[in-house]
Design a protein around this motif. Structure first.
Motif, PDB file in Angstrom:
ATOM      1  N   VAL A 152      -3.338   3.819 -58.283  1.00 50.16           N
ATOM      2  CA  VAL A 152      -4.394   3.215 -58.821  1.00 50.16           C
ATOM      3  C   VAL A 152      -5.695   3.566 -58.417  1.00 50.16           C
TER       4      VAL A 152
ATOM      5  N   THR B 152     -10.064   2.064 -61.911  1.00 53.96           N
ATOM      6  CA  THR B 152      -9.919   0.439 -62.401  1.00 53.96           C
ATOM      7  C   THR B 152     -11.102   0.233 -63.524  1.00 53.96           C
TER       8      THR B 152
ATOM      9  N   TRP C  97      -6.681  -4.914 -68.042  1.00 57.39           N
ATOM     10  CA  TRP C  97      -5.274  -5.317 -67.382  1.00 57.39           C
ATOM     11  C   TRP C  97      -4.491  -6.540 -67.950  1.00 57.39           C
TER      12      TRP C  97
END
Length: 161
Positions: A39, A58, A75
């Motif tokens: 990530v 992100t 998310w």
């Protein structure tokens, strides 16, 4: 027979010498090339983004009026939520990497990311901190980039000034 023994000794010596002269490459991977997470990782582009309030890879950013609803859209609901009245703390674990988002009055003001880098690697990537000490603080125009040890891992904390 003496010639065979002499040749065997010569071959053994040559093999020994060639084995000793083989050099093992001492060149390491550059720290900037180390990807430990799928990530978020520290690299040159990441540092540029951090200075702009963006957590590369992100949906987390401090450079605009991002809200938790924006993060949740990408998310989903957080794994953890702590209600401190006006302050809210949300936790996500995405692909084995832990993220903490701090929100005050519905505005995200701080983002924390757990890292698998050593102190020396962080200093090599980030350079000399603005404020030396047990925490490494890098003051930028609008943001503070801080690294601190939390349990056995280092944590990046990006916050608005």
């Amino acid at each position: 027979m003496k010639i065979v023994n002499l040749l065997m000794t010569l071959i053994t010596v040559l093999l020994f010498i060639s084995g000793c002269s083989t050099q093992v490459s001492k060149e390491k991977n550059k720290v900037g090339d180390i990807s430990r997470h799928s990530v978020f990782n520290l690299d040159a582009q990441t540092i540029k983004n951090l200075e702009k309030g963006i957590i590369k890879g992100t949906p987390l950013r401090l450079d605009n009026d991002s809200k938790m609803s924006d993060v949740e859209r990408i998310w989903g609901k957080p794994n953890e939520h702590f209600d401190h009245e006006d302050n809210q703390t949300y936790g996500y674990t995405i692909e084995n990497q832990h993220f903490i988002i701090n929100e005050e009055m519905k505005e995200i003001y701080s983002i924390q990311v757990e890292l698998d880098y050593s102190k020396d690697e962080i200093l090599e990537i980030m350079g000399k901190p603005t404020e030396p000490g047990n925490m490494f603080i890098y003051e930028k125009e609008n943001y503070s980039i801080q690294f601190e040890k939390f349990h056995n891992k280092w944590r990046l904390i990006l916050s608005k000034k």
